[in-house]
Every structure is written in C-alpha cells, then in structure tokens.
Design a protein around this motif. Structure first.
Motif, PDB file in Angstrom:
ATOM      1  N   ALA A  79      59.410  36.305  73.680  1.00 59.82           N
ATOM      2  CA  ALA A  79      59.204  35.968  72.270  1.00 59.82           C
ATOM      3  C   ALA A  79      58.179  34.869  72.052  1.00 59.82           C
ATOM      4  O   ALA A  79      57.589  34.790  70.972  1.00 59.82           O
ATOM      5  CB  ALA A  79      60.529  35.556  71.632  1.00 59.82           C
ATOM      6  N   GLY A  80      57.957  34.013  73.044  1.00 57.94           N
ATOM      7  CA  GLY A  80      57.026  32.914  72.858  1.00 57.94           C
ATOM      8  C   GLY A  80      55.660  33.365  72.373  1.00 57.94           C
ATOM      9  O   GLY A  80      55.195  32.949  71.298  1.00 57.94           O
ATOM     10  N   TYR A  92      62.204  35.766  63.065  1.00 58.49           N
ATOM     11  CA  TYR A  92      63.495  35.717  62.369  1.00 58.49           C
ATOM     12  C   TYR A  92      63.840  37.017  61.634  1.00 58.49           C
ATOM     13  O   TYR A  92      64.973  37.204  61.199  1.00 58.49           O
ATOM     14  CB  TYR A  92      63.488  34.584  61.334  1.00 58.49           C
ATOM     15  CG  TYR A  92      63.580  33.192  61.909  1.00 58.49           C
ATOM     16  CD1 TYR A  92      63.969  32.976  63.221  1.00 58.49           C
ATOM     17  CD2 TYR A  92      63.282  32.085  61.129  1.00 58.49           C
ATOM     18  CE1 TYR A  92      64.057  31.703  63.735  1.00 58.49           C
ATOM     19  CE2 TYR A  92      63.373  30.801  61.633  1.00 58.49           C
ATOM     20  CZ  TYR A  92      63.761  30.619  62.940  1.00 58.49           C
ATOM     21  OH  TYR A  92      63.867  29.358  63.449  1.00 58.49           O
ATOM     22  N   MET A  93      62.874  37.911  61.482  1.00 58.59           N
ATOM     23  CA  MET A  93      63.115  39.128  60.713  1.00 58.59           C
ATOM     24  C   MET A  93      64.082  40.077  61.414  1.00 58.59           C
ATOM     25  O   MET A  93      64.731  40.905  60.773  1.00 58.59           O
ATOM     26  CB  MET A  93      61.787  39.847  60.443  1.00 58.59           C
ATOM     27  CG  MET A  93      60.805  39.066  59.596  1.00 58.59           C
ATOM     28  SD  MET A  93      61.423  38.681  57.942  1.00 58.59           S
ATOM     29  CE  MET A  93      61.444  40.312  57.229  1.00 58.59           C
ATOM     30  N   TYR A  94      64.164  39.977  62.746  1.00 64.74           N
ATOM     31  CA  TYR A  94      64.933  40.978  63.484  1.00 64.74           C
ATOM     32  C   TYR A  94      65.904  40.410  64.518  1.00 64.74           C
ATOM     33  O   TYR A  94      66.890  41.068  64.855  1.00 64.74           O
ATOM     34  CB  TYR A  94      63.966  41.933  64.213  1.00 64.74           C
ATOM     35  CG  TYR A  94      62.913  42.535  63.324  1.00 64.74           C
ATOM     36  CD1 TYR A  94      63.225  43.554  62.427  1.00 64.74           C
ATOM     37  CD2 TYR A  94      61.598  42.071  63.357  1.00 64.74           C
ATOM     38  CE1 TYR A  94      62.265  44.104  61.586  1.00 64.74           C
ATOM     39  CE2 TYR A  94      60.623  42.614  62.521  1.00 64.74           C
ATOM     40  CZ  TYR A  94      60.968  43.631  61.644  1.00 64.74           C
ATOM     41  OH  TYR A  94      60.016  44.163  60.814  1.00 64.74           O
ATOM     42  N   ASP A  95      65.629  39.211  65.047  1.00 69.65           N
ATOM     43  CA  ASP A  95      66.361  38.786  66.247  1.00 69.65           C
ATOM     44  C   ASP A  95      67.873  38.696  66.047  1.00 69.65           C
ATOM     45  O   ASP A  95      68.645  39.119  66.908  1.00 69.65           O
ATOM     46  CB  ASP A  95      65.795  37.471  66.792  1.00 69.65           C
ATOM     47  CG  ASP A  95      65.944  36.298  65.834  1.00 69.65           C
ATOM     48  OD1 ASP A  95      66.105  36.517  64.623  1.00 69.65           O
ATOM     49  OD2 ASP A  95      65.891  35.147  66.297  1.00 69.65           O
ATOM     50  N   THR A 125      68.552  37.394  72.645  1.00 68.01           N
ATOM     51  CA  THR A 125      68.231  37.013  71.266  1.00 68.01           C
ATOM     52  C   THR A 125      68.217  35.504  71.073  1.00 68.01           C
ATOM     53  O   THR A 125      67.377  34.993  70.312  1.00 68.01           O
ATOM     54  CB  THR A 125      69.200  37.665  70.272  1.00 68.01           C
ATOM     55  OG1 THR A 125      70.544  37.350  70.630  1.00 68.01           O
ATOM     56  CG2 THR A 125      69.035  39.165  70.271  1.00 68.01           C
ATOM     57  N   VAL A 126      69.111  34.754  71.723  1.00 64.00           N
ATOM     58  CA  VAL A 126      69.035  33.297  71.560  1.00 64.00           C
ATOM     59  C   VAL A 126      67.797  32.751  72.257  1.00 64.00           C
ATOM     60  O   VAL A 126      67.197  31.766  71.807  1.00 64.00           O
ATOM     61  CB  VAL A 126      70.316  32.579  72.059  1.00 64.00           C
ATOM     62  CG1 VAL A 126      71.522  33.016  71.267  1.00 64.00           C
ATOM     63  CG2 VAL A 126      70.544  32.769  73.538  1.00 64.00           C
ATOM     64  N   LEU A 195      70.506  36.852  56.753  1.00 58.14           N
ATOM     65  CA  LEU A 195      70.285  37.089  55.327  1.00 58.14           C
ATOM     66  C   LEU A 195      69.727  35.845  54.631  1.00 58.14           C
ATOM     67  O   LEU A 195      68.793  35.927  53.825  1.00 58.14           O
ATOM     68  CB  LEU A 195      71.596  37.517  54.663  1.00 58.14           C
ATOM     69  CG  LEU A 195      72.114  38.917  55.039  1.00 58.14           C
ATOM     70  CD1 LEU A 195      73.527  39.122  54.499  1.00 58.14           C
ATOM     71  CD2 LEU A 195      71.178  39.999  54.515  1.00 58.14           C
ATOM     72  N   LEU A 196      70.295  34.683  54.938  1.00 53.20           N
ATOM     73  CA  LEU A 196      69.845  33.443  54.302  1.00 53.20           C
ATOM     74  C   LEU A 196      68.431  33.068  54.730  1.00 53.20           C
ATOM     75  O   LEU A 196      67.682  32.449  53.964  1.00 53.20           O
ATOM     76  CB  LEU A 196      70.816  32.305  54.636  1.00 53.20           C
ATOM     77  CG  LEU A 196      72.214  32.410  54.013  1.00 53.20           C
ATOM     78  CD1 LEU A 196      73.111  31.301  54.542  1.00 53.20           C
ATOM     79  CD2 LEU A 196      72.130  32.340  52.491  1.00 53.20           C
TER      80      LEU A 196
END
Length: 456
Positions: A79-80, A92-95, A125-126, A195-196
């Motif tokens: 992800a980097g 943040y859209m998918y993880d 994911t984290v 969602l937030l």
C-alpha cells in the motif's frame, strides 16, 4: 481579497481547530482496529487452543501471520507506493471493507484454516491503513502541533485493546462464543469507520505535489484560511527506488522501529502467557494486566508526550522514555518474573516509558524524515521491517521462554532499548516546531531538496 501566502505555509501556520481533531480521530481509528485485532487474538488464544486443538507451533504460526507481524508487513509494503501514487484518501476507499471481511471470517471460523485466513486478511488491511494514516495526519497538521495530533494514533492504539479486553472479560463465561463477539464487534467498527471516512480530506501536501489545486483549496477553506492556491505538478514521477536516496532516514528508522516493535509486539500478543508464571491461570487476570499496561501507556501519552513533544527537545524526551523501558526490563533479568511485584514493575515501566515518548516519537520521526512524494512508500517499507521481524520472532519466542525463561526476553528487550537511547541521541532530529520540509532539509544537511512544488 485573497491572501497570496504560500498555501502549504498557511496550513503549517494554522491554528489547531476542531477540524484537525475530527480528521485525526477518523484517521487514528486505523490504530484502534490494528491493536484491537491483535489483542482480540491474544485474548482468544486459550479458547482457540482448546477449541481448535492447537499446538504451540500452530499458535506461533497464527501470531506470525497476524496483524501483529507478517500480514501487516506485507500490506504496508503493497500500500505504501499506492498511497503516494493515488493519494492517502484513496487507500481509505476500500481497505476497511476487507478488514470487515477478514474479521467476519474469524467470527464464523469452524476450523484452523478459516482462523488463519481471516487473520491474514485483517493483517493485510491494517498494514495498508495504519502507515497511510500517519502520512495523512502529518501532512495537514500545523507545524507547532504535529506531535500532539500524531500522538492521537498512539492513544487510539491503546484504547482499542482496552475496549476489546473489557468485552473479552465480560464474555468469558460464553466460552467459544467470546472470540466471535470480539471479532464481530471489530467488523462492525470497521464498517462504521469506513462510512465516516467518506468525509475526510485528502492530504494537501500530496495534492500540491500532484498539481491538484482544488483539493488544496478545499482544505484551506475548511480551515478558514483565505489563501490563493496555485500549484505546479511535479514533472518527474517518484519511483519506489527513490526512497533509497534517503538512506540515512531508513538506516535510522528501521532499527529503532525493530528495537521497539519486538518487545511491544511480544507484550501485545504473549503477555497472557507470561502472566501465567505468577500463578494466574485465569485468562481474566492476564487481560487485566494487559489493560494495566495500556492504561499506563495512555497516562504517558496524555500527561507527557501530548504536553511536551512540540515544546521540548524531542530526542531527549525519546531517550528518557527509552531509558524507563530499559529499566523496566532490566529487573526481571535477575529476578523471576513470577514474583508479582517484579512482573508489575516490568509492565508499568514499559507502559509508561513507551507511552510518554518512545512509541509516539518513533512515529513522528518516521513521517518527518521523508518527502511527500515517497512518504507513504517509506512508511510502508519501515513498518514492514518491524512487523516482519516481529513475525520471525513470534515463531520462536515461546520456545525461548520454555528453554531459558522470561529472563532471556527481558535481556533482549533491555539491550534493544539501550540501542534506542544511543541511536535517538546520536541521530534523531530535534524537529519540534518545524515544518516537514525544514526537518528533512536539516536532517540531510541541505543536500536533498524536499519542498513540494507549490508556488504562490
């Protein structure tokens, strides 16, 4: 009339507002979910052992493939570069959707393979989320409040386990259902956070590098800064290998991450095993001791780091925190950990020392020593070294304890923290109150240009 001030400077000089705290809270939820998943696993180990008939080797494999180790490291490596290419918010859209999937697989596990598969997905994911969060926070934080805002990630890393452990204690009478409740809860939290986060901003520094004026303007508008924005897109695309131009930062950060991460990760997952040495066979006792460890760390963050990190010499603060951790582990080298006061001395000093400076300052330095173009790539690379090293260690730690005893773990941890003191004082920058670009320029002796291509 629009002010002609440099927009990045305007962000650096802005007052700390409720917007900053909201953005930081949503970003730091990645740390809540990271630590929560690690400790949920630690709290479930005894149930997993009996229900799935696991040997110490199989438990070691779970620990090594978990969010605490290999899986998170691999996620961070992948992800980097994506965060540098497509943006911090894009990650943040998918993880967290995948986090929820992994947590639900664990929740409904009926065999060992489902357990491992779910934990690997959660770990990946984290690894994707957490380093990205740090980059984002650092890139919008005012220069005089960067340490304070970054320390929220530590705070949430400690709050997550406390919440999970308290629920674990409450659900202990449910037996095997307990771990299903814990990971089901984490799945729900991840979806709500996802969602937030739809309303989060993108990094203004990343946007400036990419020539995305509308994003920089949006951040400034949200902060109430009436500044005209004009950016110039970087002509050259950053490559993964560009990270190695900043070899001094890598050579500093990777060791201090590993020296902190192995003792902390060992406590995070294996502390309940150590507590059995003091005659505490009840899982609840182990959970309560872990809660005490996290509470002392929170005290350190709130009472010391949040108050002082942006005002005093950070390398001195870091050295003091490392020294407290070293003292905490030095005692059980010579005295048995099974003596209650020795165990508590170790737990409390380690908690306070790494909360007051060691862990938050490591995070702050890791975002400060690399430019925007490759900051996320560097975060992922450094973090991966720590988690993968911890994964290798996790395969053998129980065998070491069975063969030699806890004193071996204590001796290794003490030596690691002494190395942290030396490296921090010799190499660590005194970065308090400085912009990210100023820190990089000073750390590399002015030889590496670091400012994003932003013009008035």
């Amino acid at each position: 009339m629009m002010d002609s001030q440099d927009p990045i400077k305007a962000i650096d000089e802005s007052n700390l507002t409720s917007k900053h705290y909201r953005w930081t809270t949503l970003s730091a939820m990645g740390d809540f979910l990271d630590a929560g998943s690690i400790v949920a696993g630690a709290a479930s180990v005894s149930v997993w052992s009996s229900y799935f008939h696991l040997s110490p080797l199989l438990l070691g494999i779970i620990a090594s493939l978990s969010p605490n180790a290999f899986a998170a490291g691999i996620g961070a490596l992948v992800a980097g570069p994506l965060g540098d290419k497509y943006g911090r918010k894009a990650i943040y859209m998918y993880d967290l959707i995948f986090y929820a999937i992994g947590a639900l697989i664990i929740t409904f596990s009926i065999n060992y393979f489902m357990l491992v598969l779910g934990y690997i997905i959660v770990g990946l994911t984290v690894g994707i989320d957490v380093p990205t969060s740090w980059s984002l926070i650092a890139e919008y934080a005012p220069r005089k409040h960067r340490g304070r805002l970054m320390s929220f990630t530590n705070l949430f890393w400690y709050i997550g386990p406390i919440v999970i452990l308290l629920i674990g204690i409450a659900t202990t009478p449910l037996g095997v259902v307990s771990f299903r409740v814990l990971f089901g809860l984490l799945a729900i939290v991840s979806i709500v956070t996802w969602l937030l986060r739809r309303g989060l901003i993108e990094s203004p520094r990343w946007a400036a590098v990419k020539g995305k004026e509308e994003i920089v303007k949006k951040v400034l508008d949200e902060l109430g800064e009436n500044v005209s924005v004009k950016t110039s897109k970087s002509e050259s695309k950053a490559k993964w290998s560009d990270m190695f131009k900043y070899w001094k930062g890598l050579a500093f950060m990777i060791p201090i991450y590993i020296f902190w991460g192995i003792p902390a990760g060992t406590f995070g997952f294996f502390l309940p095993f150590f507590i059995e040495d003091i005659g505490a066979k009840s899982p609840i006792t182990g959970d309560l001791v872990q809660i005490a460890w996290f509470v002392t760390a929170i005290i350190g963050v709130v009472a010391v780091y949040m108050q002082l990190s942006d005002k005093v010499n950070r390398k001195v603060l870091y050295a003091i925190g490392s020294a407290i951790c070293a003292i905490g582990f030095a005692l059980p080298i010579g005295l048995p950990f099974k003596i209650l006061w020795v165990a508590l001395f170790n737990v409390f000093l380690f908690g306070f020392g790494h909360g007051m400076a060691l862990w938050p300052q490591t995070r702050v330095w890791s975002v400060e020593l690399f430019p925007t173009e490759i900051r996320n790539t560097a975060q992922g690379f450094i973090w991966a070294w720590m988690r993968i090293s911890l994964g290798i260690w996790s395969l053998f730690v129980l065998d070491i304890i069975n063969a030699i005893g806890y004193s071996a773990v204590a001796a290794i941890a003490t030596s690691f923290f002494i190395m942290n003191i030396i490296l921090g004082l010799l190499i660590g920058p005194s970065s308090q109150g400085k912009s990210l670009e100023e820190v990089i320029k000073e750390f590399y002796g002015g030889k590496v240009p670091a400012s994003p291509p932003v013009s008035k």
